[in-house]
Scaffold this motif. Structure first.
Motif, PDB file in Angstrom:
ATOM      1  N   MET A   1      -3.952  55.079  40.549  1.00  0.00           N
ATOM      2  CA  MET A   1      -4.561  56.013  39.637  1.00  0.00           C
ATOM      3  C   MET A   1      -4.646  57.368  40.334  1.00  0.00           C
ATOM      4  O   MET A   1      -4.956  57.454  41.510  1.00  0.00           O
ATOM      5  CB  MET A   1      -5.956  55.525  39.245  1.00  0.00           C
ATOM      6  CG  MET A   1      -6.633  56.373  38.229  1.00  0.00           C
ATOM      7  SD  MET A   1      -8.092  55.523  37.620  1.00  0.00           S
ATOM      8  CE  MET A   1      -9.195  56.855  37.466  1.00  0.00           C
ATOM      9  N   TYR A   2      -4.367  58.401  39.571  1.00  0.00           N
ATOM     10  CA  TYR A   2      -4.451  59.752  40.090  1.00  0.00           C
ATOM     11  C   TYR A   2      -5.398  60.541  39.201  1.00  0.00           C
ATOM     12  O   TYR A   2      -5.314  60.458  37.970  1.00  0.00           O
ATOM     13  CB  TYR A   2      -3.068  60.417  40.087  1.00  0.00           C
ATOM     14  CG  TYR A   2      -3.113  61.877  40.450  1.00  0.00           C
ATOM     15  CD1 TYR A   2      -3.238  62.282  41.768  1.00  0.00           C
ATOM     16  CD2 TYR A   2      -3.051  62.852  39.464  1.00  0.00           C
ATOM     17  CE1 TYR A   2      -3.294  63.622  42.110  1.00  0.00           C
ATOM     18  CE2 TYR A   2      -3.101  64.206  39.790  1.00  0.00           C
ATOM     19  CZ  TYR A   2      -3.229  64.575  41.113  1.00  0.00           C
ATOM     20  OH  TYR A   2      -3.288  65.898  41.449  1.00  0.00           O
ATOM     21  N   SER A   3      -6.302  61.290  39.820  1.00  0.00           N
ATOM     22  CA  SER A   3      -7.180  62.151  39.025  1.00  0.00           C
ATOM     23  C   SER A   3      -7.341  63.494  39.720  1.00  0.00           C
ATOM     24  O   SER A   3      -7.338  63.588  40.943  1.00  0.00           O
ATOM     25  CB  SER A   3      -8.540  61.499  38.792  1.00  0.00           C
ATOM     26  OG  SER A   3      -9.233  61.347  40.004  1.00  0.00           O
ATOM     27  N   LEU A   4      -7.472  64.525  38.893  1.00  0.00           N
ATOM     28  CA  LEU A   4      -7.671  65.879  39.363  1.00  0.00           C
ATOM     29  C   LEU A   4      -8.746  66.486  38.480  1.00  0.00           C
ATOM     30  O   LEU A   4      -8.614  66.517  37.258  1.00  0.00           O
ATOM     31  CB  LEU A   4      -6.372  66.686  39.236  1.00  0.00           C
ATOM     32  CG  LEU A   4      -6.459  68.188  39.491  1.00  0.00           C
ATOM     33  CD1 LEU A   4      -6.784  68.464  40.954  1.00  0.00           C
ATOM     34  CD2 LEU A   4      -5.154  68.855  39.095  1.00  0.00           C
ATOM     35  N   ASN A   5      -9.827  66.924  39.085  1.00  0.00           N
ATOM     36  CA  ASN A   5     -10.925  67.555  38.350  1.00  0.00           C
ATOM     37  C   ASN A   5     -11.165  68.913  38.994  1.00  0.00           C
ATOM     38  O   ASN A   5     -11.649  68.987  40.104  1.00  0.00           O
ATOM     39  CB  ASN A   5     -12.179  66.680  38.401  1.00  0.00           C
ATOM     40  CG  ASN A   5     -13.234  67.142  37.444  1.00  0.00           C
ATOM     41  OD1 ASN A   5     -13.076  68.128  36.730  1.00  0.00           O
ATOM     42  ND2 ASN A   5     -14.346  66.429  37.418  1.00  0.00           N
ATOM     43  N   PHE A   6     -10.800  69.951  38.280  1.00  0.00           N
ATOM     44  CA  PHE A   6     -10.865  71.293  38.836  1.00  0.00           C
ATOM     45  C   PHE A   6     -11.574  72.205  37.853  1.00  0.00           C
ATOM     46  O   PHE A   6     -10.981  72.631  36.855  1.00  0.00           O
ATOM     47  CB  PHE A   6      -9.444  71.798  39.122  1.00  0.00           C
ATOM     48  CG  PHE A   6      -9.386  73.070  39.876  1.00  0.00           C
ATOM     49  CD1 PHE A   6      -9.706  73.113  41.223  1.00  0.00           C
ATOM     50  CD2 PHE A   6      -9.013  74.240  39.242  1.00  0.00           C
ATOM     51  CE1 PHE A   6      -9.639  74.309  41.924  1.00  0.00           C
ATOM     52  CE2 PHE A   6      -8.954  75.439  39.923  1.00  0.00           C
ATOM     53  CZ  PHE A   6      -9.271  75.462  41.282  1.00  0.00           C
ATOM     54  N   TYR A   7     -12.847  72.481  38.091  1.00  0.00           N
ATOM     55  CA  TYR A   7     -13.675  73.341  37.244  1.00  0.00           C
ATOM     56  C   TYR A   7     -13.629  72.902  35.785  1.00  0.00           C
ATOM     57  O   TYR A   7     -14.304  71.976  35.397  1.00  0.00           O
ATOM     58  CB  TYR A   7     -13.308  74.817  37.404  1.00  0.00           C
ATOM     59  CG  TYR A   7     -13.554  75.331  38.795  1.00  0.00           C
ATOM     60  CD1 TYR A   7     -14.848  75.548  39.243  1.00  0.00           C
ATOM     61  CD2 TYR A   7     -12.502  75.583  39.654  1.00  0.00           C
ATOM     62  CE1 TYR A   7     -15.087  75.999  40.530  1.00  0.00           C
ATOM     63  CE2 TYR A   7     -12.729  76.037  40.947  1.00  0.00           C
ATOM     64  CZ  TYR A   7     -14.024  76.249  41.378  1.00  0.00           C
ATOM     65  OH  TYR A   7     -14.251  76.692  42.637  1.00  0.00           O
ATOM     66  N   ASP A   8     -12.787  73.548  34.983  1.00  0.00           N
ATOM     67  CA  ASP A   8     -12.761  73.250  33.552  1.00  0.00           C
ATOM     68  C   ASP A   8     -11.547  72.414  33.134  1.00  0.00           C
ATOM     69  O   ASP A   8     -11.251  72.284  31.965  1.00  0.00           O
ATOM     70  CB  ASP A   8     -12.810  74.541  32.735  1.00  0.00           C
ATOM     71  CG  ASP A   8     -11.733  75.538  33.154  1.00  0.00           C
ATOM     72  OD1 ASP A   8     -10.879  75.189  33.993  1.00  0.00           O
ATOM     73  OD2 ASP A   8     -11.754  76.664  32.643  1.00  0.00           O
ATOM     74  N   PHE A   9     -10.841  71.812  34.101  1.00  0.00           N
ATOM     75  CA  PHE A   9      -9.640  71.035  33.810  1.00  0.00           C
ATOM     76  C   PHE A   9      -9.752  69.644  34.427  1.00  0.00           C
ATOM     77  O   PHE A   9     -10.137  69.499  35.583  1.00  0.00           O
ATOM     78  CB  PHE A   9      -8.398  71.745  34.364  1.00  0.00           C
ATOM     79  CG  PHE A   9      -7.120  71.004  34.114  1.00  0.00           C
ATOM     80  CD1 PHE A   9      -6.531  71.022  32.866  1.00  0.00           C
ATOM     81  CD2 PHE A   9      -6.516  70.294  35.129  1.00  0.00           C
ATOM     82  CE1 PHE A   9      -5.351  70.337  32.628  1.00  0.00           C
ATOM     83  CE2 PHE A   9      -5.338  69.609  34.909  1.00  0.00           C
ATOM     84  CZ  PHE A   9      -4.757  69.631  33.651  1.00  0.00           C
ATOM     85  N   LEU A  10      -9.402  68.621  33.645  1.00  0.00           N
ATOM     86  CA  LEU A  10      -9.410  67.237  34.119  1.00  0.00           C
ATOM     87  C   LEU A  10      -8.076  66.593  33.780  1.00  0.00           C
ATOM     88  O   LEU A  10      -7.592  66.716  32.653  1.00  0.00           O
ATOM     89  CB  LEU A  10     -10.535  66.442  33.442  1.00  0.00           C
ATOM     90  CG  LEU A  10     -10.545  64.934  33.677  1.00  0.00           C
ATOM     91  CD1 LEU A  10     -10.856  64.608  35.135  1.00  0.00           C
ATOM     92  CD2 LEU A  10     -11.531  64.260  32.752  1.00  0.00           C
TER      93      LEU A  10
END
Length: 108
Positions: A1-10
């Motif tokens: 699983m890959y996840s990226l949570n950057f301020y207002d982007f998921l």
């Protein structure tokens, strides 16, 4: 699983293998949310979520869907319009739904 949570982007990408029977399934899920702020209490909410799964034994389509959401968030309440496009089974029988949605954030 890959996840990226950057301020207002998921972004979440989740390939999965379910192999407990003769009709084992492989599937991939992608989820993206974009929530830019408009003001201190308001933000735009957009979400795209898609899934594709097939049986490994014969490579036939099991299920696929695309879920779209577009709306606004006020503090912890999100509301707006949504659409779901579902396809089931090897013949890709389809069901489509359109409507409104509402959600709340329970834990922050």
């Amino acid at each position: 699983m890959y996840s990226l949570n950057f301020y207002d982007f998921l972004l979440i990408v989740n390939p999965r293998f379910i192999g407990f029977s003769q009709s084992s399934i492989a599937e991939g899920l992608v989820l993206m949310e974009y929530k830019p702020k408009i003001s201190e209490k308001w933000s735009i909410y957009s979400r795209v979520q898609g899934l594709y799964s097939e049986t490994l034994q014969d490579g036939m389509h099991a299920r696929s869907y695309l879920m779209l959401r577009m709306g606004l968030t006020y503090k912890t309440i999100t509301f707006g319009a949504g659409a779901n496009f579902d396809r089931y089974g090897p013949f890709k029988e389809s069901k489509e739904n359109y409507g409104v949605f509402a959600a709340t954030t329970l834990f922050n």
